[in-house]
Design an enzyme around this catalytic site. Structure first.
Site, PDB file in Angstrom:
ATOM      1  CG  HIS A 188      -1.861  -1.051   1.304  1.00 49.44           C
ATOM      2  ND1 HIS A 188      -2.893  -1.161   0.412  1.00 49.44           N
ATOM      3  CD2 HIS A 188      -1.975  -2.095   2.126  1.00 49.44           C
ATOM      4  CE1 HIS A 188      -3.588  -2.231   0.699  1.00 49.44           C
ATOM      5  NE2 HIS A 188      -3.060  -2.825   1.738  1.00 49.44           N
ATOM      6  CD  GLU A 427      -0.902  -7.254 -24.239  1.00 49.35           C
ATOM      7  OE1 GLU A 427      -0.006  -6.615 -23.672  1.00 49.35           O
ATOM      8  OE2 GLU A 427      -1.978  -7.523 -23.682  1.00 49.35           O
ATOM      9  CG  ASP A 451       3.004  -8.507 -22.294  1.00 49.68           C
ATOM     10  OD1 ASP A 451       3.889  -9.144 -21.685  1.00 49.68           O
ATOM     11  OD2 ASP A 451       2.013  -8.021 -21.723  1.00 49.68           O
ATOM     12  CB  CYS A 498      -0.871   1.645 -24.510  1.00 52.44           C
ATOM     13  SG  CYS A 498      -1.201  -0.112 -24.583  1.00 52.44           S
TER      14      CYS A 498
HETATM   15  C1  PEP Z   1       2.247  -3.946 -22.808  1.00 52.12           C
HETATM   16  O1  PEP Z   1       2.367  -5.171 -22.704  1.00 52.12           O
HETATM   17  O2  PEP Z   1       2.923  -3.254 -23.586  1.00 52.12           O
HETATM   18  C2  PEP Z   1       1.269  -3.218 -21.964  1.00 52.12           C
HETATM   19  C3  PEP Z   1       1.014  -1.942 -22.154  1.00 52.12           C
HETATM   20  O3  PEP Z   1       0.660  -3.890 -20.973  1.00 52.12           O
HETATM   21  P1  PEP Z   1       1.379  -4.285 -19.581  1.00 52.12           P
HETATM   22  O4  PEP Z   1       2.711  -3.594 -19.535  1.00 52.12           O
HETATM   23  O5  PEP Z   1       0.452  -3.877 -18.521  1.00 52.12           O
HETATM   24  O6  PEP Z   1       1.518  -5.778 -19.730  1.00 52.12           O
HETATM   25 MG    MG Z   2       0.854  -6.331 -21.700  1.00 55.51          MG
END
Ligand code: PEP
Ligand code: MG
Length: 541
Positions: A188, A427, A451, A498
């Site tokens: 936390h 991904e 990923d 992202c």
């Molecule tokens: C990614 O895999 O690029 C992603 C944005 O998701 P996370 O990092 O949460 O796996």
């Molecule tokens: Mg991911």
């Protein structure tokens, strides 16, 4: 000078004096009492006073850090009413004729030791909570309650451990950073620190003699230097000044468009993991939320979050973003993201295992609860949803069926929702290769390069030993991004990134040339990326 290593929770550099904090050592005397009934009443009154304080703390935390992280104070309120706890206190007061503060202190110590001895990590973590609650009661019974308000100058706080109630009560204007001996990256305290933008290190060999000494807390290197020598201090000072100058320059980009020199405009969104991060995203001028990692709501909770709790979280973000797009990524548990109340079997290869959409499609009850909450929040803002770790058309179609069922249920119950945009995260290499087919089924793609890189290069993203083999700019990954954008555009949908690569300004121009429509990055990287986009030219389609 002595340098101590730790794990960084938030990357910044600060120079300040250390304030060594030790929980108030109250010497609670073992006093005999004759009016045991009166003493029990005193305990009950202190319990009520504690409840009032906790209600206030809870409200303050909801305002400052959001509903999910404030939930710990509800746990404390529940502990106040725990029958075993109260029976133990009563027994010591009535049967042993001892004073209320001694009874509360001894009970708190006993319960804490009991929790500490348990195998279950979740229960172990409750040891600190039960002590926190008992100390609050003892403090009230002794006529005071210690808190961290004694700092009268900006400090780096050093402590063995900080209870959530302490972190929330701190005078943030005096707090430059903190280092603790205990705590995990998902504790936390660490979550609160990140949320409050306070640089922090955990897992550090804290020493009492640091108190009052000058220190450099370096969140980039993951170290704290006590009594830094002149050379170290000068280098830190220089980096700090550069960081400051850069921040000042970037602040001038607030309110400006994310547009290239030759007029190509893209969307610049923020990645968030908590409700309160929306505020930080707005401070950094995010044009929307491109990735709300909803699993953090699940990781911070002590049990599976229900529909209403999730609805309130998503609604708050939607309202705070005031009409700007908010893309909620559905539950991405598994691999490194584990919740104690939802144990997943140990697997040979968790990154290739039972995770994300695979959990959701096998547990449609959990999935539909989340989708109902997402849909309900859409009545309060500009919400979209996206599914992680998709590898096949059929998975996407199954997810959409459950989404359609959730809509039908809400409609039958006359609960308002909007027809939200649906996207998939690209991904996995499989998703890239079938992106043309996937594009026909959705409104947008968001490329998860973290990923995608791990699966394309067959490099475990958690394994630091593989760093030398890891090439973030590997041509295979860049070609996958290119292919995804082309296939998305061929079907008339927008494509964003992202993953962390989206914030890599060495690649901004490359992405623009490929035709990227949106970049979603951590809030602190937004103005940096806008600055880079504004310097790019010759990238018009
Ligand atoms: C990614 O895999 O690029 C992603 C944005 O998701 P996370 O990092 O949460 O796996
Ligand atoms: Mg991911």
């Amino acid at each position: 000078m002595k340098v101590y290593q730790g794990k960084a929770v938030f990357q910044r550099i600060v120079i300040a004096k250390v304030f060594y904090y030790e929980k108030a050592q109250r010497t609670v005397k073992r006093e005999k009492v004759s009016d045991t009934a009166g003493e029990w009443k005193r305990f009950e009154a202190a319990k009520e006073k504690s409840r009032e304080q906790l209600v206030q703390l809870h409200q303050k935390a909801v305002r400052e850090v959001g509903e999910a992280e404030a939930a710990i104070f509800e746990v404390h309120m529940m502990m106040l009413d725990d029958d075993d706890y109260c029976d133990s206190v009563k027994n010591i007061i009535i049967n042993q004729e001892l004073c209320a503060q001694y009874a509360a202190a001894v009970t708190g110590d006993n319960f804490s030791q009991m929790f500490q001895a348990m195998d279950d990590d979740y229960m172990k973590a409750r040891a600190a909570d039960v002590l926190d609650v008992s100390e609050r009661i003892v403090g009230i019974l002794s006529g005071s309650h210690g808190d961290i308000t004694t700092m009268d100058e900006p400090v780096i706080l050093a402590a063995d451990e900080l209870a959530p109630s302490e972190t929330v009560q701190m005078d943030k204007s005096k707090l430059m950073g903190f280092v603790t001996r205990y705590g995990s990256a998902n504790s936390h305290t660490a979550i609160l620190a990140r949320t409050m933008n306070i640089p922090a290190l955990i897992d550090v060999e804290i020493k009492k003699e640091w108190d009052g000494k000058l220190a450099v807390l370096d969140g980039y290197k993951g170290e704290i230097a006590i009594d830094p020598d002149l050379e170290y201090l000068a280098a830190a000072q220089q980096r700090l000044e550069e960081e400051q100058r850069r921040q000042d320059l970037l602040r001038e980009l607030r309110g400006k468009e994310t547009i290239t020199e030759d007029g190509r405009k893209i969307q610049l969104f923020a990645n968030i993991g908590a409700v309160s991060d929306a505020g930080i995203a707005l401070q950094n001028d995010a044009e929307g939320i491109g990735l709300f990692r909803s699993e953090f709501l699940y990781l911070e909770a002590t049990e599976l979050p229900d529909e209403n709790g999730q609805f309130l979280a998503y609604k708050t973000v939607a309202e705070n973003m005031a009409g700007k797009k908010v893309i909620i990524r559905t539950l991405d548990l598994g691999a490194d993201k584990q919740a104690d109340y939802f144990p997943l079997e140990a697997e040979e290869n968790p990154a290739l295992g039972y995770r994300a959409i695979r959990i959701c499609l096998t547990r449609p009850d959990i999935f539909k609860t989340q989708l109902r909450a997402v849909l309900r929040s859409s009545a309060f803002g500009n919400i979209s949803v996206m599914f992680p770790m998709i590898i096949s058309l059929s998975e996407l179609q199954q997810a959409k069926v459950i989404l359609a069922e959730a809509k039908a249920e809400l409609k039958a119950q006359s609960i308002p929702y909007r027809d939200i945009e649906v996207g998939v995260m690209i991904e996995t290499p499989a998703a890239v290769m079938i992106s043309r087919e996937l594009a026909k089924e959705v409104d947008f793609f968001s490329i998860g390069t973290n990923d995608l890189t791990q699966y394309t290069l067959a490099i475990d993203r958690q394994n630091p030993k593989l760093d030398r083999f890891y090439d973030a700019h590997h041509p295979a990954v860049l070609k996958m991004i290119q292919m995804t954008i082309e296939n998305g555009h061929a079907e008339g949908i927008w494509v964003g990134i992202c993953g962390e690569l989206g914030a890599d300004t060495e690649l901004t121009e490359t992405f623009l040339r490929m035709g990227i429509d949106e970049l979603s990055v951590s809030p602190s990287a937004i103005l940096e990326v806008r600055d880079k986009v504004q310097r790019c030219s010759g990238v018009r389609d």
